[in-house]
Write a protein that holds these residues in place. Structure first.
Motif, mmCIF file in Angstrom:
data_model
loop_
_atom_site.group_PDB
_atom_site.id
_atom_site.type_symbol
_atom_site.label_atom_id
_atom_site.label_comp_id
_atom_site.label_asym_id
_atom_site.label_seq_id
_atom_site.Cartn_x
_atom_site.Cartn_y
_atom_site.Cartn_z
ATOM 1 N N HIS A 109 -3.260 -29.684 32.268
ATOM 2 C CA HIS A 109 -3.367 -28.323 31.730
ATOM 3 C C HIS A 109 -4.204 -28.301 30.447
ATOM 4 N N CYS A 110 -3.976 -29.257 29.563
ATOM 5 C CA CYS A 110 -4.728 -29.303 28.300
ATOM 6 C C CYS A 110 -6.219 -29.522 28.553
ATOM 7 N N THR B 57 -7.791 -26.422 30.559
ATOM 8 C CA THR B 57 -7.873 -25.250 29.700
ATOM 9 C C THR B 57 -8.996 -25.407 28.684
ATOM 10 N N ALA B 58 -9.128 -26.613 28.130
ATOM 11 C CA ALA B 58 -10.173 -26.865 27.138
ATOM 12 C C ALA B 58 -11.563 -26.721 27.746
ATOM 13 N N LEU C 87 -12.486 -24.959 30.380
ATOM 14 C CA LEU C 87 -12.751 -23.555 30.710
ATOM 15 C C LEU C 87 -13.029 -22.746 29.449
ATOM 16 N N ASP C 88 -12.305 -23.047 28.381
ATOM 17 C CA ASP C 88 -12.547 -22.355 27.107
ATOM 18 C C ASP C 88 -13.949 -22.669 26.585
ATOM 19 N N ASP D 50 -13.087 -17.864 33.176
ATOM 20 C CA ASP D 50 -11.698 -17.800 33.617
ATOM 21 C C ASP D 50 -11.505 -18.726 34.816
ATOM 22 N N ARG D 51 -10.268 -19.096 35.072
ATOM 23 C CA ARG D 51 -9.969 -19.956 36.221
ATOM 24 C C ARG D 51 -10.456 -19.326 37.526
ATOM 25 N N SER E 214 -0.328 -26.888 37.641
ATOM 26 C CA SER E 214 -0.629 -26.522 36.261
ATOM 27 C C SER E 214 -1.928 -25.739 36.130
ATOM 28 N N LEU E 215 -2.728 -25.714 37.209
ATOM 29 C CA LEU E 215 -3.986 -24.959 37.171
ATOM 30 C C LEU E 215 -3.783 -23.480 37.465
#
Length: 336
Positions: free
Chosen positions: A32-33, A36-37, A39-40, A45-46, A73-74
């Motif tokens: 997840h970390c 998320t990083a 994609l940011d 967005d996912r 987690s995705l």
């Protein structure tokens, strides 16, 4: 009528969550970390990701289908187009790369990707004895009964490399030097125009994949010349490493003698900076280490440190299976 330009795929974002001393965090949390990083970084967005592929090894978790928990987690609902390889995540990137190329070329077997794909890998090797765990992948009839583990076989290869004059004598004492680390890594791939749009928004250059190939040697180390790495040389030639200068190379070398063998196999000269990130000898997040090599090489191209870089990933005993990627800032033509 002019022919259509060949499809091109670039690395547009990379993130890693690595804990050299281990971490109590669960695998889904690490994934997840990292995801998320990445994609940011890309500012997407996912839901913008058309295809996802992961790499992991159930033996590390001691449970079957451990990748399913990480996938949760995705946010995999509504259903996403997803695949998994029981390999280092560099091979997940290879599948994602092929998927994007197939989609761009209108392959009827492709489900489409929207021009963006995600590859990620993870593992927690500090939960057990990594050499013993990797020994479970050895031939059960000829190698396993001998009681050898991954470090024993690496020592045999180091001895062969020393005897052949490939590396110095002191390499034998450094076998097992790569410290296992818990971690996850994620790489975002994109085709045009998404690649240029994302890179421009980040203020970096797309790291175009102009060559990507893998080759494998026979499984038994006794059936190979351990003083050279034939499959790495073949993968490098097929990827086109020798078609231009290599400014930076990230090599998946868990032992000093492996770096010497890989330098020779890829034909790297003295002007190539090898493993500026520290490489696996700094931290070895097993099942993500190869993907980290691609991500670190791409990062150097993206920030302008290098115009052309090579990345390498390995799997199996004594560098049995090798993947080589070439990343460039301004490629000519399509992929090799």
């Amino acid at each position: 009528m002019s022919a259509a330009a060949p499809a091109r795929v670039a690395v547009v974002a990379y993130a890693a969550e690595v804990h050299p001393g281990g971490t109590p965090a669960a695998e889904p949390a690490l994934v997840h970390c990292a995801v998320t990083a990445v994609l940011d970084q890309a500012g997407i967005d996912r839901a913008d990701v058309g295809f996802t592929c992961s790499g992991s090894f159930d033996y590390l978790a001691g449970a079957p289908f451990s990748f399913v928990g990480a996938l949760d987690s995705l946010g995999a609902w509504p259903p996403i187009s997803e695949s998994h390889v029981e390999m280092d995540a560099a091979w997940a990137l290879y599948e994602a790369w092929l998927h994007l190329l197939s989609a761009e070329q209108g392959d009827s077997g492709s489900t489409g990707s929207g021009g963006i794909a995600l590859a990620y890998g993870f593992g927690k090797p500090t939960q057990g004895s990594l050499p013993d765990i990797l020994a479970r992948t050895l031939d059960p009839y000829y190698l396993a009964p001998l009681g050898v583990d991954a470090d024993d076989l690496a020592a045999l290869q180091a001895r062969a490399a020393i005897d052949a004059g490939v590396c110095a004598e002191d390499a034998a004492g450094a076998v097992g030097g790569a410290p296992p680390a818990d971690g996850a890594a994620a790489v975002l791939l994109a085709t045009e125009p998404a690649a240029s749009r994302i890179a421009r928004a980040r203020g970096v250059r797309p790291a175009w994949i102009t060559g990507l190939e893998h080759r494998i040697d026979v499984h038994s180390p006794a059936a190979r010349d351990l003083s050279r790495c034939a499959s790495a040389a073949q993968a490098a030639a097929a990827a086109g490493v020798d078609k231009g200068p290599v400014h930076v190379a990230e090599l998946h070398a868990r032992h000093p003698h492996e770096e010497a063998l890989l330098r020779a196999a890829l034909g790297l000269g003295p002007n190539t900076e090898v493993n500026p990130s520290g490489g696996p000898m700094a931290a070895d997040p097993v099942m993500a280490t190869g993907l980290v090599r691609i991500g670190e090489a791409a990062r150097r191209v993206a920030d302008g440190t290098a115009d052309r870089a090579a990345a390498h990933a390995a799997q199996g005993p004594c560098l049995q299976h090798n993947l080589v990627a070439v990343l460039e800032a301004a490629p000519e033509g399509g992929p090799r």
